[in-house]
Design a protein around this motif. Sequence first.
Motif, PDB file in Angstrom:
ATOM      1  N   PRO A   1       0.805  -1.230   0.000  1.00  0.00           N
ATOM      2  CA  PRO A   1       0.000   0.000   0.000  1.00  0.00           C
ATOM      3  C   PRO A   1       0.840   1.284   0.000  1.00  0.00           C
ATOM      4  O   PRO A   1       0.578   2.193  -0.795  1.00  0.00           O
ATOM      5  CB  PRO A   1      -0.808  -0.114   1.298  1.00  0.00           C
ATOM      6  CG  PRO A   1      -0.789  -1.546   1.676  1.00  0.00           C
ATOM      7  CD  PRO A   1       0.401  -2.177   1.049  1.00  0.00           C
TER       8      PRO A   1
ATOM      9  N   SER B   1       1.031   4.091  -2.869  1.00  0.00           N
ATOM     10  CA  SER B   1       0.768   5.505  -2.614  1.00  0.00           C
ATOM     11  C   SER B   1       1.861   6.375  -3.228  1.00  0.00           C
ATOM     12  O   SER B   1       1.586   7.400  -3.861  1.00  0.00           O
ATOM     13  CB  SER B   1       0.694   5.716  -1.099  1.00  0.00           C
ATOM     14  OG  SER B   1       0.387   7.039  -0.790  1.00  0.00           O
TER      15      SER B   1
ATOM     16  N   LEU C   1      -4.378   1.122  -4.300  1.00  0.00           N
ATOM     17  CA  LEU C   1      -4.709   1.769  -3.033  1.00  0.00           C
ATOM     18  C   LEU C   1      -6.225   1.773  -2.793  1.00  0.00           C
ATOM     19  O   LEU C   1      -6.698   1.440  -1.694  1.00  0.00           O
ATOM     20  CB  LEU C   1      -4.164   3.199  -3.055  1.00  0.00           C
ATOM     21  CG  LEU C   1      -3.722   3.782  -1.726  1.00  0.00           C
ATOM     22  CD1 LEU C   1      -2.771   2.852  -1.009  1.00  0.00           C
ATOM     23  CD2 LEU C   1      -3.083   5.138  -1.939  1.00  0.00           C
TER      24      LEU C   1
END
Lengths: 271, 309
Positions: A224, A228, A250
């Motif tokens: 994740p 990002s 995400l």
Amino acid sequence: MSNLVRSELLKIRTTSTWWWLAIGAFLSIALAFAFNAWLASETLSGGGEEFGYTGDAASAPAQAANLYTSGQYLGLMFVMLIGILMVTNEFFHQTATTTFLATPRRTSVIVSKLIAASLLGFAFWLVTTVIDLAAGAAFLSLNDYGTQLGEWEVHRALLLNLMAYAIWTVLGVGIGTLITNQLGAVITASVLYLIGTQVVGLLFLLLANLLDNMAVLKWQVVWPAAASQIMITPGENEMLPAWWVGALVLVGYAVVSGVVGILITRRRDIS
Amino acid sequence: MTDGQPSPTNDAQIVVSGLTKQYRNVLAVNNLSFTVEPGRVTGFLGPNGAGKTTTLRMLLNLVTPTAGTATIGGHRYPALADPLRHVGAVLEASSAHKGRTGVNHLRVICAAAGLPRERADQALELVGLTPAATRKFKGYSLGMKQRLGIAAAMLGDPRVLILDEPANGLDPEGIRWMRGFLKGLAAEGRTVLVSSHLLSEMQLLADDVVIIAAGQLVRQGPVDQVIGSMAQGVRVRTPQADVLTAALAEGPATVESDGQGLLLISGVDAPAVGRAALAAGVELHELTTERPDLERVFLELTAGKAGIR
């Protein structure tokens, strides 16, 4: 539903936790801004290679975009922590009973937490961005680089930054429903966010060397925090997936953790 | 109490029917059925671990039953349109955020339930907590926490009140206040269901009792009836205990002696003991009928079913 969202926002407003997180976020903006400003002035005066900034990345719009999103790295962690605390507080302080007595429809409770969390993520983004824009525009103008506010690259960075804030807050709520132990959730999430990303990056680098295939590095996007980063990084190459791949990953995490969280919460015995 | 006539207060009746909760290793509640009527205080009694809290939590949809149903005014809790306007609950493990003030705790609930925020101040007034309204929950005494819990339950002015061990942590004055408060609510026609293990307090407070042990119903009914159904004992003091014991041995009586002239006799009434004593020429210093109290009834009914399961 609007009653529930109001109630969730009131819960946040009536405790001091979010103040501490806001102060933390503000400090991280100040530090990051000072660093990014120094970086921009070094790079734009021709010293970018020292930091690995060449070509597009060394351009004024790219540096401005970086400056205008100062504080994002820790800011995202703080909004994630707020999202987590919105759920784990209910179990830590045993208010889940009261909450589910007032609203026995548990899906509505979690959905309202998700909505309240996104609103909060938006608020954090807004305040952060206003501070960054004011300070950044002043800094860039004073150094005769121009504010760069008309550049699409800058707009893009600001919008993706907004998306990152909203998604990470929602992700926090999801994590909170999966790990209801307050300390456990906060430590796990912080460690995974701060240290996990470096460890994952290293693992993928080793794997890429082992397989003698640099394209493997693309798959970091499944993590994740890496997703990002990829989402807010312009451009793509054989080692870096396009921004929207990061965004999709995400959003996928946010949706899955939200749905699983709702399902678990519906079944959970509150005692 | 229920005579088949549809009564106007039926929207506040609690009906528990065949309720069962199987945890991984424990059958916490086993096919439990009882009803709770409006206008009365009903004591919900049972030894520790009998399943009282689990039952109340199933009634309020916090714990999912393995089988059976529990309804309030004919509806399952989550089917109530405005649950807090129908039912107020004070549960043992319900608390507030330590860093939130009492009045803000109530305002959060008001917001969620769509109640006007003035209700928070009114509810604090009702339980006498106004002076501590803006103090943080972590500074509250146990008694103040209980009062805040009751204030939260009263926010929606509900027809049904459910309280789990509300007297816990209250001082004698607090307990007296609680007794008057709950009796007053029942007198207004509300349904009041109170779980407790403080039996002397229950005898003063409750009109009806529901007694459970090991997850099963043991007895239900008006307090007087439940106590009256138990065998009464006769207490005798005599210098000739052995003679009287021998004289009573003919009949259905069972005699317990403390060896110092005190006899506790059951199975016969006081006149029968008196006649037996007269016939045997035994001198009596005391002859009293012992009405069992709730505590004795409770211990007798739940004997052997208590304890850790």
